[in-house]
Motif scaffolding. Structure first.
Motif, short mmCIF file in Angstrom:
data_model
loop_
_atom_site.label_atom_id
_atom_site.label_comp_id
_atom_site.label_asym_id
_atom_site.label_seq_id
_atom_site.Cartn_x
_atom_site.Cartn_y
_atom_site.Cartn_z
N GLN A 13 0.84 -1.19 0.00
CA GLN A 13 0.00 0.00 0.00
C GLN A 13 0.88 1.24 0.00
OE1 GLN A 13 -3.33 -0.23 -0.29
NE2 GLN A 13 -3.10 -2.46 -0.29
N MET A 14 0.41 2.27 -0.67
CA MET A 14 1.18 3.51 -0.76
C MET A 14 1.49 4.08 0.61
SD MET A 14 1.78 4.39 -3.98
CE MET A 14 1.88 6.17 -4.10
N GLY A 15 0.55 3.95 1.54
CA GLY A 15 0.72 4.51 2.87
C GLY A 15 1.79 3.85 3.70
N GLU A 16 2.33 2.75 3.23
CA GLU A 16 3.39 2.06 3.94
C GLU A 16 4.78 2.60 3.60
OE1 GLU A 16 2.35 -2.35 4.74
OE2 GLU A 16 1.53 -1.93 2.74
N TYR A 17 4.84 3.59 2.74
CA TYR A 17 6.09 4.23 2.38
C TYR A 17 6.05 5.69 2.81
CZ TYR A 17 6.78 0.00 -0.29
OH TYR A 17 6.92 -1.31 -0.65
N ASP A 18 7.22 6.23 3.10
CA ASP A 18 7.29 7.55 3.70
C ASP A 18 7.53 8.69 2.71
OD1 ASP A 18 7.15 6.90 6.67
OD2 ASP A 18 8.80 5.60 6.03
N VAL A 19 8.18 8.41 1.62
CA VAL A 19 8.47 9.44 0.64
C VAL A 19 8.50 8.83 -0.75
CG1 VAL A 19 10.98 9.20 0.86
CG2 VAL A 19 10.01 11.39 0.13
N TRP A 20 8.12 9.63 -1.73
CA TRP A 20 7.99 9.17 -3.11
C TRP A 20 8.69 10.10 -4.08
CZ3 TRP A 20 5.74 4.57 -4.16
CH2 TRP A 20 4.98 4.00 -3.12
N GLY A 21 9.07 9.55 -5.21
CA GLY A 21 9.57 10.36 -6.29
C GLY A 21 8.44 10.92 -7.13
N GLN A 22 8.81 11.63 -8.18
CA GLN A 22 7.82 12.28 -9.03
C GLN A 22 7.25 11.36 -10.09
OE1 GLN A 22 11.11 12.50 -9.59
NE2 GLN A 22 11.04 11.74 -11.69
N GLY A 23 7.86 10.22 -10.29
CA GLY A 23 7.40 9.26 -11.26
C GLY A 23 8.07 9.40 -12.61
N THR A 24 8.08 8.31 -13.35
CA THR A 24 8.57 8.31 -14.72
C THR A 24 7.60 7.52 -15.58
OG1 THR A 24 10.52 7.87 -16.12
CG2 THR A 24 10.04 6.26 -14.39
N GLN A 25 7.29 8.07 -16.74
CA GLN A 25 6.26 7.49 -17.59
C GLN A 25 6.82 6.38 -18.45
OE1 GLN A 25 2.92 8.08 -17.80
NE2 GLN A 25 2.77 6.49 -19.38
N VAL A 26 6.12 5.26 -18.45
CA VAL A 26 6.45 4.13 -19.30
C VAL A 26 5.25 3.86 -20.19
CG1 VAL A 26 6.98 1.67 -19.41
CG2 VAL A 26 8.05 3.11 -17.66
N THR A 27 5.48 3.88 -21.49
CA THR A 27 4.42 3.61 -22.45
C THR A 27 4.82 2.42 -23.31
OG1 THR A 27 3.83 5.96 -22.52
CG2 THR A 27 3.03 4.56 -24.31
N VAL A 28 3.95 1.43 -23.35
CA VAL A 28 4.21 0.23 -24.12
C VAL A 28 3.21 0.18 -25.27
CG1 VAL A 28 4.43 -2.27 -24.08
CG2 VAL A 28 4.98 -0.93 -22.03
N SER A 29 3.72 0.20 -26.47
CA SER A 29 2.87 0.19 -27.64
C SER A 29 2.64 -1.24 -28.11
CB SER A 29 3.49 1.02 -28.76
OG SER A 29 4.74 0.47 -29.17
N SER A 30 1.49 -1.47 -28.70
CA SER A 30 1.14 -2.79 -29.18
C SER A 30 1.50 -2.96 -30.64
CB SER A 30 -0.35 -3.05 -28.99
OG SER A 30 -1.13 -2.11 -29.68
#
Length: 126
Positions: free
Chosen positions: A109-126
């Motif tokens: 669960q997200m609440g079990e972590y104390d700090v997060w990054g901003q994220g990085t986008q991954v796009t998978v094309s078919s």
């Protein structure tokens, strides 16, 4: 302050591979359990996997087990998510999180972590 920065996201074709990274600064990285989550707009965050402080133990969601590998390099304050055999349904923003206390890695669960990054986008094309 502990600061996390993800990188390495991009566009990849189905069946391909991609590695995303998370570098941590401002804290004692080797004391943190690290986790990866992903999110599609409009949907809740989904647990991807986690790794113990030493890197000896990993845990994965069933949806990625056998395809994704989490590793860490404590000398570089970095955790990695190697994604293989990518599927379009893997398309998401991928986030890394740090849990400061405890050693257990059963943190889905997200609440079990104390700090997060901003994220990085991954796009998978078919």
């Amino acid at each position: 302050q502990v600061h996390l920065v993800e990188s390495g996201g991009g566009l990849v074709q189905a069946g391909g591979s991609l590695r995303v990274s998370c570098v941590v600064s401002g804290g004692a990285f080797s004391s943190y359990v690290m986790g990866w989550f992903r999110q599609v707009p409009g949907k809740e965050h989904e647990f991807v996997g986690s790794i113990s402080r030493s890197g000896e133990i990993t845990r994965y969601a069933d949806s990625v087990k056998g395809r994704f590998v989490i590793s860490r390099d404590n000398a570089k304050n970095a955790v990695y998510l190697q994604m293989n055999s990518l599927k379009p349904e893997d398309t998401a923003t991928y986030y890394c999180g740090a849990a400061f206390l405890g050693t257990h890695i059963a943190r889905e669960q997200m609440g079990e972590y104390d700090v997060w990054g901003q994220g990085t986008q991954v796009t998978v094309s078919s």
